[in-house]
Design a protein around this motif. Structure first.
Motif, PDB file in Angstrom:
ATOM      1  N   GLY A  18       2.080  -4.576 -13.090  1.00  0.00           N
ATOM      2  CA  GLY A  18       3.440  -4.048 -13.123  1.00  0.00           C
ATOM      3  C   GLY A  18       3.470  -2.676 -13.765  1.00  0.00           C
ATOM      4  O   GLY A  18       2.661  -2.374 -14.652  1.00  0.00           O
ATOM      5  N   LYS A  19       4.389  -1.845 -13.315  1.00  0.00           N
ATOM      6  CA  LYS A  19       4.536  -0.514 -13.902  1.00  0.00           C
ATOM      7  C   LYS A  19       5.891   0.073 -13.522  1.00  0.00           C
ATOM      8  O   LYS A  19       6.547  -0.372 -12.568  1.00  0.00           O
ATOM      9  N   THR A  20       6.294   1.084 -14.287  1.00  0.00           N
ATOM     10  CA  THR A  20       7.517   1.815 -13.994  1.00  0.00           C
ATOM     11  C   THR A  20       7.147   3.226 -13.576  1.00  0.00           C
ATOM     12  O   THR A  20       6.420   3.930 -14.289  1.00  0.00           O
ATOM     13  N   LEU A  21       7.619   3.646 -12.408  1.00  0.00           N
ATOM     14  CA  LEU A  21       7.309   4.962 -11.881  1.00  0.00           C
ATOM     15  C   LEU A  21       8.158   6.032 -12.562  1.00  0.00           C
ATOM     16  O   LEU A  21       9.196   5.725 -13.173  1.00  0.00           O
ATOM     17  N   PRO A  22       7.767   7.296 -12.473  1.00  0.00           N
ATOM     18  CA  PRO A  22       8.566   8.386 -13.073  1.00  0.00           C
ATOM     19  C   PRO A  22      10.002   8.429 -12.573  1.00  0.00           C
ATOM     20  O   PRO A  22      10.897   8.869 -13.288  1.00  0.00           O
ATOM     21  N   ASN A  23      10.234   7.951 -11.342  1.00  0.00           N
ATOM     22  CA  ASN A  23      11.604   7.959 -10.810  1.00  0.00           C
ATOM     23  C   ASN A  23      12.432   6.763 -11.262  1.00  0.00           C
ATOM     24  O   ASN A  23      13.572   6.589 -10.828  1.00  0.00           O
ATOM     25  N   GLY A  24      11.845   5.908 -12.118  1.00  0.00           N
ATOM     26  CA  GLY A  24      12.584   4.773 -12.658  1.00  0.00           C
ATOM     27  C   GLY A  24      12.398   3.475 -11.921  1.00  0.00           C
ATOM     28  O   GLY A  24      12.827   2.415 -12.392  1.00  0.00           O
ATOM     29  N   LEU A  25      11.749   3.508 -10.739  1.00  0.00           N
ATOM     30  CA  LEU A  25      11.505   2.262 -10.021  1.00  0.00           C
ATOM     31  C   LEU A  25      10.500   1.406 -10.797  1.00  0.00           C
ATOM     32  O   LEU A  25       9.461   1.895 -11.237  1.00  0.00           O
ATOM     33  N   HIS A  26      10.832   0.136 -10.938  1.00  0.00           N
ATOM     34  CA  HIS A  26       9.918  -0.797 -11.614  1.00  0.00           C
ATOM     35  C   HIS A  26       9.262  -1.679 -10.561  1.00  0.00           C
ATOM     36  O   HIS A  26       9.940  -2.346  -9.781  1.00  0.00           O
ATOM     37  N   ILE A  27       7.935  -1.666 -10.530  1.00  0.00           N
ATOM     38  CA  ILE A  27       7.180  -2.408  -9.525  1.00  0.00           C
ATOM     39  C   ILE A  27       6.389  -3.519 -10.200  1.00  0.00           C
ATOM     40  O   ILE A  27       5.664  -3.281 -11.168  1.00  0.00           O
ATOM     41  N   THR A  28       6.546  -4.741  -9.677  1.00  0.00           N
ATOM     42  CA  THR A  28       5.802  -5.896 -10.189  1.00  0.00           C
ATOM     43  C   THR A  28       5.058  -6.550  -9.037  1.00  0.00           C
ATOM     44  O   THR A  28       5.628  -6.773  -7.962  1.00  0.00           O
ATOM     45  N   LYS A  29       3.797  -6.840  -9.256  1.00  0.00           N
ATOM     46  CA  LYS A  29       2.973  -7.505  -8.253  1.00  0.00           C
ATOM     47  C   LYS A  29       2.763  -8.953  -8.675  1.00  0.00           C
ATOM     48  O   LYS A  29       2.257  -9.214  -9.767  1.00  0.00           O
ATOM     49  N   LEU A  87      -5.700 -19.475  -2.719  1.00  0.00           N
ATOM     50  CA  LEU A  87      -4.760 -19.955  -1.706  1.00  0.00           C
ATOM     51  C   LEU A  87      -3.413 -19.246  -1.818  1.00  0.00           C
ATOM     52  O   LEU A  87      -2.400 -19.734  -1.319  1.00  0.00           O
ATOM     53  N   THR A  88      -3.407 -18.107  -2.471  1.00  0.00           N
ATOM     54  CA  THR A  88      -2.192 -17.305  -2.578  1.00  0.00           C
ATOM     55  C   THR A  88      -2.435 -15.902  -2.050  1.00  0.00           C
ATOM     56  O   THR A  88      -3.572 -15.458  -1.931  1.00  0.00           O
ATOM     57  N   SER A  89      -1.344 -15.234  -1.752  1.00  0.00           N
ATOM     58  CA  SER A  89      -1.363 -13.818  -1.412  1.00  0.00           C
ATOM     59  C   SER A  89      -0.576 -13.094  -2.506  1.00  0.00           C
ATOM     60  O   SER A  89      -0.334 -13.660  -3.573  1.00  0.00           O
ATOM     61  N   THR A  90      -0.186 -11.882  -2.253  1.00  0.00           N
ATOM     62  CA  THR A  90       0.583 -11.131  -3.247  1.00  0.00           C
ATOM     63  C   THR A  90       1.847 -10.552  -2.625  1.00  0.00           C
ATOM     64  O   THR A  90       1.956 -10.406  -1.398  1.00  0.00           O
ATOM     65  N   LYS A  91       2.779 -10.250  -3.490  1.00  0.00           N
ATOM     66  CA  LYS A  91       4.033  -9.631  -3.071  1.00  0.00           C
ATOM     67  C   LYS A  91       4.425  -8.606  -4.139  1.00  0.00           C
ATOM     68  O   LYS A  91       4.230  -8.836  -5.333  1.00  0.00           O
ATOM     69  N   TYR A  92       4.981  -7.491  -3.695  1.00  0.00           N
ATOM     70  CA  TYR A  92       5.494  -6.491  -4.627  1.00  0.00           C
ATOM     71  C   TYR A  92       7.010  -6.649  -4.763  1.00  0.00           C
ATOM     72  O   TYR A  92       7.734  -6.715  -3.766  1.00  0.00           O
ATOM     73  N   LEU A  93       7.480  -6.731  -5.991  1.00  0.00           N
ATOM     74  CA  LEU A  93       8.908  -6.770  -6.277  1.00  0.00           C
ATOM     75  C   LEU A  93       9.300  -5.424  -6.871  1.00  0.00           C
ATOM     76  O   LEU A  93       8.739  -4.996  -7.886  1.00  0.00           O
ATOM     77  N   ILE A  94      10.239  -4.736  -6.230  1.00  0.00           N
ATOM     78  CA  ILE A  94      10.620  -3.386  -6.666  1.00  0.00           C
ATOM     79  C   ILE A  94      12.091  -3.379  -7.060  1.00  0.00           C
ATOM     80  O   ILE A  94      12.956  -3.787  -6.279  1.00  0.00           O
ATOM     81  N   ASN A  95      12.373  -2.984  -8.289  1.00  0.00           N
ATOM     82  CA  ASN A  95      13.748  -2.926  -8.792  1.00  0.00           C
ATOM     83  C   ASN A  95      14.124  -1.491  -9.140  1.00  0.00           C
ATOM     84  O   ASN A  95      13.371  -0.793  -9.836  1.00  0.00           O
ATOM     85  N   GLY A  96      15.276  -1.102  -8.677  1.00  0.00           N
ATOM     86  CA  GLY A  96      15.766   0.252  -8.946  1.00  0.00           C
ATOM     87  C   GLY A  96      17.211   0.259  -9.396  1.00  0.00           C
ATOM     88  O   GLY A  96      17.820  -0.789  -9.597  1.00  0.00           O
ATOM     89  N   ASN A  97      17.746   1.466  -9.541  1.00  0.00           N
ATOM     90  CA  ASN A  97      19.168   1.610  -9.922  1.00  0.00           C
ATOM     91  C   ASN A  97      19.814   2.722  -9.090  1.00  0.00           C
ATOM     92  O   ASN A  97      20.516   3.565  -9.623  1.00  0.00           O
ATOM     93  N   GLY A  98      19.526   2.691  -7.795  1.00  0.00           N
ATOM     94  CA  GLY A  98      20.143   3.644  -6.890  1.00  0.00           C
ATOM     95  C   GLY A  98      19.218   4.716  -6.365  1.00  0.00           C
ATOM     96  O   GLY A  98      19.669   5.658  -5.702  1.00  0.00           O
ATOM     97  N   GLN A  99      17.909   4.611  -6.620  1.00  0.00           N
ATOM     98  CA  GLN A  99      16.988   5.655  -6.178  1.00  0.00           C
ATOM     99  C   GLN A  99      16.954   5.761  -4.659  1.00  0.00           C
ATOM    100  O   GLN A  99      17.004   4.737  -3.956  1.00  0.00           O
TER     101      GLN A  99
END
Length: 418
Positions: free
Chosen positions: A101-112, A403-415
């Motif tokens: 997980g990380k937060t990008l400079p534009n404020g988007l928070h990405i969780t894998k 037996l699993t795959s991955t998914k990215y969850l992306i949270n923003g505030n209007g980007q």
């Protein structure tokens, strides 16, 4: 119902169940696994009766003893199947685990995170225990499963699958999460491996013929579980007593399984000390030896080895033996004939051990230990779905995380992207 319609109906039902199972709580899944284990033990007599029907039919068809051993169920083996389900219940649930997980400079928070694969088709041969292992692992990892066992174990598999499905549903698991294709029509396999859009992945478990047939013909993604042409190399600096113990166990303890040794490589400098006693031990356990000319000089009971023998997974009390001039020759032989499953070196030389482990290309590479340990339960993973010999997605014993795959969850505030 025609075979295609049967398989499609089960795949459609599994697909609907998978969506619900993916968000089923860990508590419900664990309770279901415990209920499934208890049901196997409570209905043991029914399972044993079904297995006896399979054993009688298989013996009448001339099935060899090593395969009959795979097929046979006993009270002890049923108890082992139940214990495997309980072990899976005690393992951590991979679904929803945060990998990164990380937060990008534009404020988007990405969780894998980890998510289920969806619908998994398991194609396997005469091993009824796979029915329980596969159902338990798929359920815990949030996947619906479609089981297609070999015709030799039809009665056993059908009975076990029905017991497991009923117990799971009774404990709160979505109906149709565990499917069993109850037809001996070989077309069912072809239909299953072409159910694109309904089946997310197929996993073949069995001999090289089955595995390669699925890999070559499937349009659904395949996780290749490997045939096991496993080697043990006895280095010139090996402890002879240790080497004999390991080489005997790797071949004789259970020769029908994929992690059993099929070829023994012996350095020329230790052959005089090692081979006479080793061949006597094998002879006492009725192991048929196929060896090169140098090996044949040690015993009149050694048959000439053929080129085909080096690449054959015997699955029986038969062994190929070769004397090599160096560790490099041993590794070259493994590179040519091995299947990437499990390989072993017996040596007290640290440099030789390191060279072997980092050079040999296999899912599991041992120093001074039997290849028979390549197993999900032995590795502490609980039951396994198979041993993957491929390099993409999963390699080695495949347990819950595989037996699993991955998914990215992306949270923003209007980007918005510029």
């Amino acid at each position: 119902m025609a075979t295609y319609e049967l398989v499609k109906a089960k795949a459609q039902a599994a697909k609907q169940a998978a969506a619900k199972l993916a968000v089923t709580s860990t508590a419900v899944k664990n309770a279901a696994l415990l209920a499934m284990a208890a049901a196997l033990e409570a209905q043991q007599s029914e399972i044993l009766a079904a297995n006896e029907r399979d054993m009688t039919a298989a013996a009448a068809k001339g099935m060899k003893s090593s395969m009959l051993d795979r097929l046979k169920l006993t009270a002890e083996r049923i108890s082992g199947m139940a214990d495997g389900l309980r072990q899976v219940a005690g393992l951590a649930d991979p679904v929803g685990n945060v990998i990164d997980g990380k937060t990008l400079p534009n404020g988007l928070h990405i969780t894998k995170i980890r998510v289920p694969l969806g619908v998994i088709g398991i194609i396997y041969e005469a091993r009824p225990n796979v029915t329980a292992d596969a159902a338990g692992l798929c359920l815990k990892s949030g996947n619906a499963v479609i089981l297609k066992g070999g015709s030799e174990a039809m009665e056993s598999n059908k009975t076990v699958a029905a017991i497991l499905a009923q117990a799971a549903e009774g404990a709160g698991i979505p109906a149709d999460s565990i499917q069993f294709i109850d037809t001996s029509d070989r077309q069912a396999v072809q239909d299953l491996i072409h159910m694109n859009g309904l089946v997310d992945v197929v996993i073949p478990r069995g001999g090289a013929g089955l595995i390669q047939a699925v890999v070559r013909n499937a349009s659904v993604p395949v996780i290749e579980t490997g045939a096991g042409v496993c080697h043990t190399y006895v280095d010139k600096d090996a402890d002879v007593e240790m080497a004999m113990k390991i080489a005997f166990n790797a071949k004789v303890q259970r020769p029908s399984v994929c992690n059993a040794m099929e070829t023994l490589l012996v350095h020329k400098d230790i052959a005089d000390k090692f081979l006479p006693m080793m061949l006597m031990m094998y002879n006492s356990s009725a192991v048929e030896i196929c060896g090169d000319e140098a090996v044949q000089e040690y015993s009149g009971q050694v048959h000439p080895v053929t080129e085909e023998d080096w690449s054959t997974e015997y699955g029986d009390l038969r062994l190929s033996v070769k004397i090599v001039d160096s560790i490099e020759e041993a590794m070259a032989h493994i590179a040519k004939y091995g299947t990437g499953h499990s390989e072993c070196i017996v040596t007290n030389n640290y440099q030789a051990a390191q060279l072997f482990q980092y050079t040999v290309d296999a899912a599991a590479v041992y120093v001074n230990a039997s290849t028979r340990f390549t197993d999900g339960n032995e590795f502490g993973f609980g039951a396994e779905i198979g041993i993957s010999t491929q390099k993409l997605h999963a390699r080695g014993p495949m347990a819950l995380p595989e037996l699993t795959s991955t998914k990215y969850l992306i949270n923003g505030n209007g980007q918005v992207r510029k």
